[in-house]
Each structure stands twice: as C-alpha cells, then as structure tokens.
Design a protein around this motif. Structure first.
Motif, short mmCIF file in Angstrom:
data_model
loop_
_atom_site.label_atom_id
_atom_site.label_comp_id
_atom_site.label_asym_id
_atom_site.label_seq_id
_atom_site.Cartn_x
_atom_site.Cartn_y
_atom_site.Cartn_z
N LEU A 21 0.83 -1.20 0.00
CA LEU A 21 0.00 0.00 0.00
C LEU A 21 0.87 1.25 0.00
O LEU A 21 0.62 2.20 -0.75
CB LEU A 21 -0.94 -0.01 1.21
N PHE A 22 1.88 1.26 0.82
CA PHE A 22 2.76 2.43 0.90
C PHE A 22 3.85 2.39 -0.17
O PHE A 22 4.20 3.42 -0.74
CB PHE A 22 3.40 2.50 2.29
N GLY A 23 4.38 1.19 -0.46
CA GLY A 23 5.48 1.08 -1.40
C GLY A 23 5.11 1.42 -2.83
O GLY A 23 5.80 2.19 -3.49
N PHE A 24 4.02 0.82 -3.32
CA PHE A 24 3.61 1.12 -4.69
C PHE A 24 3.18 2.57 -4.84
O PHE A 24 3.46 3.20 -5.86
CB PHE A 24 2.47 0.19 -5.11
N SER A 25 2.50 3.12 -3.83
CA SER A 25 2.08 4.52 -3.89
C SER A 25 3.29 5.45 -3.91
O SER A 25 3.34 6.42 -4.68
CB SER A 25 1.18 4.86 -2.70
N ALA A 26 4.26 5.17 -3.05
CA ALA A 26 5.46 6.00 -3.01
C ALA A 26 6.24 5.90 -4.31
O ALA A 26 6.76 6.91 -4.81
CB ALA A 26 6.34 5.58 -1.83
N PHE A 27 6.32 4.69 -4.87
CA PHE A 27 7.03 4.51 -6.13
C PHE A 27 6.35 5.30 -7.25
O PHE A 27 7.02 5.95 -8.06
CB PHE A 27 7.11 3.02 -6.48
#
Length: 137
Positions: A21-27
């Motif tokens: 949830l956080f990783g793909f959004s941040a990427f």
C-alpha cells in the motif's frame, strides 16, 4: 546465495499487501513528481497499491504471483548490488587500513617472528570468578 521464496506463507503475503500500500504509492509518486512520468503511472501504481492492500485482507493467496514476480525481478538486482557494495567496502576500507598498517609496521596479529623476543608465551591474569560474568556493568 539469494533464494527466492516460491511458496510464501499467507502471513508473508498479508505483510506484503500492507507494505505494498505504501510502497507502490510511493514509487508512483516518485515516478510522477521526481522523474516527471505521466500521471497515469501514478494512478496505476496507486491502484495496484490499493488492490494489494484489499487482497491481503480478502484472499492473500491471490497476491502470490505479484510477490513472486517482484522477487524474481529483485533477486538479480540484489545480487549485483551486494557484490558491488562488498567490493567498495573491501577496497575502500580494508585495503587502505591494511596498507597503512603495513607502512607503519603495525602487526596486531603478531604474524611475523620477533628476533628480540625471548619467548612467545603470553602471561594472562587470573581468571574471574564465574559469578562476575552475570555482572556485566
């Protein structure tokens, strides 16, 4: 050797969904704002982030192809980076320290015989009482 987990546990897949949830959004945010990629990349990656988060609660086993796919992509990258970092650390830290010790004549391991030494026996102090091992400070 880097091993790929071909059959991850459900708990690991749930953790992957939460981190996704956080990783793909941040990427996606970095791609769009830092590298000026199209806004559709941001939307797509936020969609993958939300989907992975929801699937981690509904049916975590559906995240297995995404998890394994990313592990297959990341394994060679990790292998190359680990070798590169170890090479930099070795030639950037250990070789200069070794050369400095060689120039200064320091021999901390006492590898070379000392012609002036009468004996190579090391006198040790009396051993501590076993009860003192429990009082470290």
């Amino acid at each position: 050797m880097i091993k790929i987990d071909w059959n991850p546990e459900v708990s690991k897949l749930k953790q992957f969904g939460l981190i996704g949830l956080f990783g793909f959004s941040a990427f996606g945010a970095v791609l769009h704002y830092k590298f000026e990629a199209d806004i559709n990349w941001l939307y797509a990656l936020v969609g993958v982030a939300v989907l992975s988060f929801v699937l981690s609660f509904v049916q975590a086993t559906l995240l297995k192809p995404l998890y394994v796919g990313l592990m297959v992509v990341a394994a060679p990258i990790g292998l190359v980076i680990s070798y590169a970092l170890m090479t930099v650390i070795y030639f950037g830290l250990f070789v200069p320290v070794g050369l400095l010790f060689r120039v200064l004549g320091r021999d901390p391991l006492q590898k070379y015989p000392d012609p002036n030494a009468t004996s190579y026996w090391h006198v040790r102090g009396t051993p501590r009482a076993p009860a003192s091992y429990l009082r470290l400070y």
